[in-house]
Write a protein that holds these residues in place. Sequence first.
Motif, PDB file in Angstrom:
ATOM      1  N   TRP A 123       0.934  -1.250  -0.044  1.00 41.44           N
ATOM      2  CA  TRP A 123       0.012   0.153  -0.065  1.00 41.44           C
ATOM      3  C   TRP A 123       0.930   1.198   0.056  1.00 41.44           C
ATOM      4  N   ALA A 124       0.375   2.432  -1.015  1.00 37.74           N
ATOM      5  CA  ALA A 124       0.913   3.628  -0.951  1.00 37.74           C
ATOM      6  C   ALA A 124      -0.161   4.410  -0.043  1.00 37.74           C
ATOM      7  N   VAL A 125       0.454   5.223   1.002  1.00 40.99           N
ATOM      8  CA  VAL A 125      -0.376   6.002   2.039  1.00 40.99           C
ATOM      9  C   VAL A 125      -0.165   7.364   2.014  1.00 40.99           C
ATOM     10  N   ALA A 126      -1.128   7.945   2.444  1.00 44.85           N
ATOM     11  CA  ALA A 126      -1.099   9.715   2.415  1.00 44.85           C
ATOM     12  C   ALA A 126       0.130  10.011   3.414  1.00 44.85           C
ATOM     13  N   ALA A 127       0.991  10.915   2.769  1.00 44.72           N
ATOM     14  CA  ALA A 127       2.159  11.623   3.545  1.00 44.72           C
ATOM     15  C   ALA A 127       1.582  12.530   4.521  1.00 44.72           C
ATOM     16  N   ASP A 128       0.726  13.132   4.556  1.00 39.99           N
ATOM     17  CA  ASP A 128       0.063  14.137   5.333  1.00 39.99           C
ATOM     18  C   ASP A 128      -1.373  14.224   5.271  1.00 39.99           C
ATOM     19  N   ASN A 129      -1.980  15.025   6.208  1.00 42.12           N
ATOM     20  CA  ASN A 129      -3.534  15.165   5.902  1.00 42.12           C
ATOM     21  C   ASN A 129      -3.483  15.973   4.828  1.00 42.12           C
ATOM     22  N   GLY A 130      -4.733  15.849   4.185  1.00 42.40           N
ATOM     23  CA  GLY A 130      -4.972  16.671   3.079  1.00 42.40           C
ATOM     24  C   GLY A 130      -6.260  16.450   2.368  1.00 42.40           C
ATOM     25  N   ILE A 131      -6.289  16.839   1.060  1.00 48.42           N
ATOM     26  CA  ILE A 131      -7.410  16.617   0.377  1.00 48.42           C
ATOM     27  C   ILE A 131      -6.712  15.623  -1.063  1.00 48.42           C
ATOM     28  N   ALA A 133      -6.315  15.884  -4.356  1.00 43.70           N
ATOM     29  CA  ALA A 133      -6.506  17.220  -5.391  1.00 43.70           C
ATOM     30  C   ALA A 133      -6.662  16.683  -6.875  1.00 43.70           C
ATOM     31  N   HIS A 134      -5.973  15.305  -7.117  1.00 42.65           N
ATOM     32  CA  HIS A 134      -6.399  15.035  -8.599  1.00 42.65           C
ATOM     33  C   HIS A 134      -6.068  13.308  -8.698  1.00 42.65           C
ATOM     34  N   VAL A 135      -7.010  12.964  -9.624  1.00 46.19           N
ATOM     35  CA  VAL A 135      -6.617  11.351  -9.551  1.00 46.19           C
ATOM     36  C   VAL A 135      -6.730  11.227 -11.180  1.00 46.19           C
ATOM     37  N   GLY A 136      -5.533  10.492 -11.652  1.00 49.46           N
ATOM     38  CA  GLY A 136      -4.949  10.658 -13.067  1.00 49.46           C
ATOM     39  C   GLY A 136      -5.120   9.178 -13.489  1.00 49.46           C
ATOM     40  N   ARG A 137      -4.535   8.713 -14.561  1.00 48.54           N
ATOM     41  CA  ARG A 137      -4.752   7.592 -15.293  1.00 48.54           C
ATOM     42  C   ARG A 137      -3.748   6.746 -14.436  1.00 48.54           C
ATOM     43  N   PHE A 138      -2.783   6.902 -13.944  1.00 46.90           N
ATOM     44  CA  PHE A 138      -1.789   6.197 -13.288  1.00 46.90           C
ATOM     45  C   PHE A 138      -1.569   6.756 -11.869  1.00 46.90           C
ATOM     46  N   ALA A 139      -2.090   7.939 -11.427  1.00 50.38           N
ATOM     47  CA  ALA A 139      -1.622   8.466 -10.155  1.00 50.38           C
ATOM     48  C   ALA A 139      -2.566   9.244  -9.580  1.00 50.38           C
ATOM     49  N   VAL A 140      -2.036   9.756  -8.203  1.00 51.92           N
ATOM     50  CA  VAL A 140      -2.991  10.454  -7.385  1.00 51.92           C
ATOM     51  C   VAL A 140      -1.933  11.457  -6.560  1.00 51.92           C
ATOM     52  N   THR A 141      -2.664  12.649  -6.649  1.00 52.91           N
ATOM     53  CA  THR A 141      -1.917  13.866  -5.829  1.00 52.91           C
ATOM     54  C   THR A 141      -2.747  14.145  -4.545  1.00 52.91           C
ATOM     55  N   ILE A 142      -2.066  14.428  -3.571  1.00 51.55           N
ATOM     56  CA  ILE A 142      -2.441  14.947  -2.331  1.00 51.55           C
ATOM     57  C   ILE A 142      -2.188  16.377  -2.145  1.00 51.55           C
ATOM     58  N   GLN A 143      -2.920  17.233  -1.624  1.00 52.94           N
ATOM     59  CA  GLN A 143      -2.529  18.493  -1.446  1.00 52.94           C
ATOM     60  C   GLN A 143      -2.966  18.884   0.004  1.00 52.94           C
ATOM     61  N   THR A 144      -1.931  19.091   0.841  1.00 47.85           N
ATOM     62  CA  THR A 144      -1.828  19.739   2.175  1.00 47.85           C
ATOM     63  C   THR A 144      -2.665  20.888   2.539  1.00 47.85           C
ATOM     64  N   ALA A 145      -2.872  21.319   3.729  1.00 50.83           N
ATOM     65  CA  ALA A 145      -3.694  22.788   3.877  1.00 50.83           C
ATOM     66  C   ALA A 145      -2.284  23.775   3.753  1.00 50.83           C
ATOM     67  N   ARG A 151       2.760  13.603  -4.984  1.00 49.61           N
ATOM     68  CA  ARG A 151       2.274  12.829  -5.997  1.00 49.61           C
ATOM     69  C   ARG A 151       2.624  11.232  -5.870  1.00 49.61           C
ATOM     70  N   TYR A 152       1.601  10.417  -6.165  1.00 51.14           N
ATOM     71  CA  TYR A 152       2.026   9.011  -6.225  1.00 51.14           C
ATOM     72  C   TYR A 152       1.774   8.473  -7.745  1.00 51.14           C
ATOM     73  N   VAL A 153       2.743   7.876  -8.401  1.00 50.12           N
ATOM     74  CA  VAL A 153       2.754   7.332  -9.539  1.00 50.12           C
ATOM     75  C   VAL A 153       2.990   6.107  -9.790  1.00 50.12           C
ATOM     76  N   HIS A 154       2.322   5.323 -10.725  1.00 47.32           N
ATOM     77  CA  HIS A 154       2.333   3.850 -10.939  1.00 47.32           C
ATOM     78  C   HIS A 154       1.597   3.160 -10.093  1.00 47.32           C
ATOM     79  N   LEU A 155       0.336   3.563  -9.597  1.00 49.72           N
ATOM     80  CA  LEU A 155      -0.524   2.859  -8.741  1.00 49.72           C
ATOM     81  C   LEU A 155      -1.436   1.964  -9.639  1.00 49.72           C
ATOM     82  N   ASP A 156      -1.872   0.904  -9.028  1.00 45.93           N
ATOM     83  CA  ASP A 156      -2.886   0.209  -9.581  1.00 45.93           C
ATOM     84  C   ASP A 156      -4.260   0.653  -9.335  1.00 45.93           C
ATOM     85  N   MET A 157      -4.783   1.326 -10.118  1.00 41.55           N
ATOM     86  CA  MET A 157      -5.852   2.080 -10.062  1.00 41.55           C
ATOM     87  C   MET A 157      -7.207   1.427  -9.479  1.00 41.55           C
TER      88      MET A 157
END
Length: 223
Positions: A123-131, A133-145, A151-157
Amino acid sequence: MMRLIYLCLALTFSFAVQAEESSRFMAPGDLIEGTGEGIVSKAIFFPNMRFPVESGPAYAKSHAYAPGGFKGGGGSECDEANYSYPWRDNFCEFRRADLPVCASGGHQGQDIRPASCEASKHWAVAADNGIVAHVGRFAVTIQTASGTLYRYVHLDMDTLQVKPMDKIAKGSRIGKVSNNWLTKLPIHLHFDAKDTVLLDGQAKSVFLPPYSSLVASYQLIMD
């Protein structure tokens, strides 16, 4: 409101908090010979960051210039060399990106292999509290306050646990590390961090070296 990180071009300063040096971690900026010019700085830009893989061991090193990588000279992506210490920085590794803080292009982030050469297990996990911000074809982006973008790339979506605009807590599961891209890659997580800095007197949103922050956060889950 986004925080500003004061960044000198040479990046020769260091924050008060520093990652412990040991045989598990090569020095920041020590790239594989011939792959770029690294940033020799122990600065921990993200001191409160949680390590982005749920549990260790994990191995931060290049996926491209290692056995099984497209510039690795052959071999298997599951080679023991890819799943052993020491870690090695590859933030400024020569790829295609033009990063203002790298003298030789740049890679934007750090390749991290999970504990074993198995896709869709770790599992990839959140580096900090946030929202989310984006879900792409292979990636997720978390934005903090504060405005930091992780950004997390090469995930199994298919394993994704989040959707856009979800609130997410530090350490919460995002998705499983895989090898997804336009073509299959060695199994790894590409992790990067972007923040607003003062560069040449102007506020700019740039990718910052995550290596020392990753070392420090890894030590917290392993030691």
